[in-house]
Design a protein around this motif. Structure first.
Motif, short mmCIF file in Angstrom:
data_model
loop_
_atom_site.label_atom_id
_atom_site.label_comp_id
_atom_site.label_asym_id
_atom_site.label_seq_id
_atom_site.Cartn_x
_atom_site.Cartn_y
_atom_site.Cartn_z
N SER A 9 56.73 31.24 -41.57
CA SER A 9 58.04 31.18 -40.91
C SER A 9 58.16 29.91 -40.06
CB SER A 9 58.27 32.49 -40.15
OG SER A 9 58.48 32.27 -38.80
N ALA A 10 57.06 29.47 -39.45
CA ALA A 10 57.08 28.19 -38.72
C ALA A 10 57.30 27.03 -39.69
CB ALA A 10 55.78 28.01 -37.95
N VAL A 59 54.33 13.77 -44.97
CA VAL A 59 54.96 15.09 -44.86
C VAL A 59 54.01 16.04 -44.13
CG1 VAL A 59 55.83 17.08 -46.18
CG2 VAL A 59 56.31 14.76 -46.96
N GLY A 60 52.71 15.99 -44.50
CA GLY A 60 51.73 16.85 -43.85
C GLY A 60 51.68 16.60 -42.35
N LYS A 61 51.69 15.32 -42.00
CA LYS A 61 51.59 14.97 -40.57
C LYS A 61 52.81 15.47 -39.80
CE LYS A 61 50.88 10.85 -37.72
NZ LYS A 61 52.27 10.48 -37.36
N HIS A 66 55.18 19.40 -36.00
CA HIS A 66 56.24 20.35 -35.67
C HIS A 66 55.68 21.75 -35.42
CE1 HIS A 66 60.01 22.62 -36.03
NE2 HIS A 66 60.60 21.48 -35.69
N ILE A 67 54.82 22.20 -36.33
CA ILE A 67 54.26 23.54 -36.19
C ILE A 67 53.36 23.63 -34.95
CG2 ILE A 67 52.72 25.23 -37.27
CD1 ILE A 67 53.69 24.46 -39.92
N HIS A 68 52.63 22.55 -34.70
CA HIS A 68 51.75 22.50 -33.54
C HIS A 68 52.53 22.75 -32.25
CE1 HIS A 68 48.43 21.64 -31.06
NE2 HIS A 68 48.50 20.33 -30.99
N GLN A 69 53.72 22.14 -32.20
CA GLN A 69 54.56 22.31 -31.01
C GLN A 69 55.12 23.73 -30.90
OE1 GLN A 69 57.60 19.32 -31.00
NE2 GLN A 69 56.14 17.70 -30.43
N GLN A 70 55.41 24.33 -32.05
CA GLN A 70 56.06 25.64 -32.06
C GLN A 70 55.10 26.79 -31.72
OE1 GLN A 70 59.50 26.16 -32.88
NE2 GLN A 70 59.48 23.95 -32.51
N LEU A 71 53.90 26.72 -32.26
CA LEU A 71 52.99 27.87 -32.14
C LEU A 71 51.86 27.56 -31.17
CD1 LEU A 71 52.71 28.81 -35.93
CD2 LEU A 71 54.15 29.90 -34.21
N ASP A 72 51.77 28.37 -30.12
CA ASP A 72 50.80 27.99 -29.09
C ASP A 72 49.36 28.35 -29.46
OD1 ASP A 72 51.08 30.65 -28.89
OD2 ASP A 72 51.87 30.67 -26.83
N PHE A 73 49.14 29.12 -30.54
CA PHE A 73 47.75 29.42 -30.90
C PHE A 73 47.14 28.36 -31.82
CE2 PHE A 73 50.27 31.88 -34.00
CZ PHE A 73 49.75 31.38 -35.18
N ASN A 85 45.51 21.00 -42.82
CA ASN A 85 44.53 21.96 -42.28
C ASN A 85 44.82 22.23 -40.81
OD1 ASN A 85 43.11 21.78 -44.78
ND2 ASN A 85 42.16 19.88 -44.06
N ILE A 86 44.95 23.50 -40.50
CA ILE A 86 45.36 23.88 -39.15
C ILE A 86 44.23 24.62 -38.44
CG2 ILE A 86 46.96 25.42 -37.92
CD1 ILE A 86 48.98 24.73 -40.10
N SER A 87 43.97 24.23 -37.21
CA SER A 87 42.93 24.92 -36.43
C SER A 87 43.57 25.93 -35.48
CB SER A 87 42.13 23.91 -35.61
OG SER A 87 41.49 23.01 -36.48
N ILE A 88 42.94 27.06 -35.38
CA ILE A 88 43.51 28.15 -34.61
C ILE A 88 42.65 28.46 -33.39
CG2 ILE A 88 44.06 30.62 -34.76
CD1 ILE A 88 45.02 29.93 -37.59
N ASP A 89 43.32 28.71 -32.32
CA ASP A 89 42.67 28.92 -31.03
C ASP A 89 41.83 30.21 -31.03
OD1 ASP A 89 42.08 28.45 -28.41
OD2 ASP A 89 43.86 29.48 -27.65
N ASP A 90 40.72 30.17 -30.30
CA ASP A 90 39.89 31.36 -30.16
C ASP A 90 40.68 32.56 -29.64
OD1 ASP A 90 37.72 30.10 -31.14
OD2 ASP A 90 36.72 29.78 -29.20
#
Ligand code: ARG
Length: 596
Positions: A9-10, A59-61, A66-73, A85-90
């Motif tokens: 959705s993001a 496009v990836g960058k 954009h997604i990095h800004q939207q989702l705080d995890f 490749n997206i890294s997710i917070d503990d």
């Protein structure tokens, strides 16, 4: 909302905001990041490159930012050749642990209000006991039923017993001739084995009679046709069809013995059917449906008098649906059985767990019911076809050297389990506890070894390998579960209060993070197994999980950890691992012990 859906959705928002593209991104294109790369989830951006009119890495960058800004995890991202490749917070993984570490229904979807899925399996003939092929069938049927049900579907488990026909009459004739009134009660022989013995006896005498006739000058073909014991069996089948009371009574009695025997075997395997169909009750309906098809002109009468269907246009050939003497063939009853099941359950899908030697039969059945007879359930038929299973040469073959009896096999597995578990020798068990454990381990070994293989593949069942406590085996997983449970018992004895909420903002070490991430995959693994009707996906997942847990346990102190929050975190991870193992194994029809 799952991680994949949140990311999708993001991604949708990003595509809209950055490039004014309005599409519903495919969740399936968001996958766990491959080990070689940094990150937790990977978004494939190629599908959007053309529309965005930019280079894939660009496009990836842009999407990443954009997604990095939207989702705080999300803690960061990198782009490798069009893969984002997206890294997710503990904190995200910790939240998941908090929500499910003690959730006994983890991975189970609530049942939806909808038409059931009907699953047929086992489907033996009543002339002999179950063999190794049936074991694979039964295990697959049970596991698939439980998995489909865990995916939120209502499941109806059915069995179809082939209880009539010349093969049954053979056992009956032999028993009349040579049985001297032998019964399961007066002989102590399990009913299905007893009847199976007479089936074998029929064959032996039939061969002898043929030899005698050939010695008297008959050709082998004539001898085959005219051997008196065969004539008796044919005559008995005619009498059965004419509902001769004496023949029917004997038939009832001998089938009754077989059913009692089957029930014992099913019980031991942990199988229970919601409904048992008998071919003797469905073949007449099948016949009338074939007659109807003949009236409608979708079938035709061959010059020899048989009723046939021509499937050449569908890439198959001609198939007999009724013999020239009007008697039914194998497929006749299947036509009737499917109709009966439809009337009774209106299933959304009918799954048939049957070996791959019957692939052609089910291709024909589907076409006959759907395209030819135009019945509404023709398309809902699905043949879950599986490959052969054999034992390595020299192991446990029966006297005839061909079939491996299911009951004997389970007995042998019990003995194997006894031997190898005694070697382990950790606990003092009472005789009853020990007996239960050996049965659990022996059957666990058998079931797991067979289910970890993709159903479509042929396989060898190797009893010794299956029970190896260090391999990809049921007992290895059972042992890992028992170890975790004993750890947790210790923690509970010390009243550590480890189930309570953990402080926010905990950092995970690599071992912890890897395990929680694996646990996160469990519900998706169940769904994938349901979609693909493949218990092997769950089996191999549990093995990886158990292996990973052992690694974690070796590398990371749990009870010896002095930091309370860390200790509790690790106990929660251990508990959730045990839950996933137990739930997953339960879907495979395998019990796991509390101690061993
Ligand atoms: N009784 C059959 C056999 O032993 C298998 C039946 C499979 N199921 C079916 N609906 N045709 O070969």
């Amino acid at each position: 909302m799952t991680l994949e859906r949140t990311l999708a959705s993001a991604l949708k928002d990003a595509l809209q905001a950055l490039y004014q593209i309005t599409i519903e991104p495919d969740e399936k294109l968001i996958q766990p990041t491959r080990k070689e790369f940094e990150g937790d989830r990977t978004i494939v951006v190629f599908p959007y490159v053309k529309l965005a009119r930019k280079a894939p890495d660009m496009v990836g960058k842009e999407i990443g930012e954009h997604i990095h800004q939207q989702l705080d995890f999300i803690t960061g991202f990198n782009v490798v050749k069009g893969y984002l490749n997206i890294s997710i917070d503990d904190a995200f993984w910790c939240d998941h642990l908090a929500a499910h570490h003690d959730d006994s229904r983890y991975g189970i979807t609530e049942e939806r209000q909808e038409a059931p899925v009907l699953i047929e399996y086992s489907s033996p003939n009543t002339n002999k006991p179950l063999h190794l092929g049936h074991v694979r069938n039964n295990l697959l049927g049970l596991a698939v039923s439980r998995i489909v049900s865990a995916c939120g579907h209502k499941v109806v488990q059915v069995n179809l017993v082939n209880d009539r026909g010349i093969h049954i009459c053979k056992s009956m004739v032999a028993w009349l001739r040579y049985g001297n009134g032998e019964t399961p009660e007066n002989s102590g022989i399990k009913g299905d084995h007893l009847v199976g013995n007479y089936y074998v006896a029929f064959d032996k005498h039939y061969k002898e009679e043929q030899q005698q006739l050939i010695a008297q000058g008959l050709t082998p073909e004539e001898a085959e046709q005219q051997a008196p014991i065969m004539l008796e069996a044919r005559e008995m089948l005619r009498q059965w069809e004419a509902e001769d009371p004496t023949v029917r009574a004997l038939w009832q009695q001998m089938n009754g013995w077989v059913y009692e025997g089957f029930d014992q075997t099913y019980n031991r395997l942990g199988i229970h059917f919601d409904k048992v169909y008998h071919e003797s009750e469905t073949y007449l309906l099948g016949k009338s449906l074939v007659e109807e098809g003949l009236q409608k002109g979708v079938f035709y009468k061959h010059e020899d008098g048989s009723v046939r269907v021509n499937l050449e246009a569908e890439g198959l050939d001609e198939k007999v649906l009724l013999r020239k003497d009007g008697t039914s063939v194998y497929i006749t009853q299947d036509i009737g059985t499917a109709q009966l099941r439809y009337e009774e359950f209106h299933p959304q899908k009918m799954i048939y767990v049957v070996g791959n030697e019957q692939n052609y039969h089910f291709d024909v059945l589907k076409l006959v019911l759907g395209k030819k007879l135009g019945l509404p359930f023709g398309d809902s038929i699905y043949h879950l076809s599986y490959g052969m299973v054999e034992l390595p040469n020299g192991k446990m073959k029966s006297r005839e050297g061909t079939v491996v009896d299911a009951d004997d096999l389970m007995d042998a597995m019990y003995e194997e389990a006894k031997r190898s578990t005694e070697e382990l020798g950790k606990f003092q068990f009472s005789p009853e506890e020990a007996d239960k454990l050996y049965e659990m381990v022996g059957l666990g070994a058998l079931k797991y070894f067979i289910l970890k293989v993709d159903p479509a593949k042929n396989m060898l069942f190797n009893p010794e390998e299956s029970i190896d406590f260090n391999g990809n085996t049921g007992p290895f997983i059972q042992y890992t579960h028992a170890r975790i449970r004993s750890l947790l018992r210790k923690a509970d004895e010390q009243q550590l209060g480890w189930r309570e909420a953990l402080p926010a903002g905990m950092k995970l070490n690599d071992e912890e993070r890897i395990l929680i991430k694996m646990l996160y995959q469990y519900p998706d693994t169940v769904l994938a197994a349901g979609e693909n009707l493949s218990p092997a996906l769950i089996a191999n997942y549990i093995y990886d999980l158990a292996k990973q847990f052992n690694h974690f346990y070796q590398e990371t102190p749990v009870m010896k950890e002095t930091d309370e929050a860390k200790r509790h975190l690790r106990l929660q991870i251990a508990n959730m691992t045990a839950l996933a193992i137990r739930n997953g194994m339960q879907l495979l029809g395998i019990d796991v012990p509390e101690r061993m």
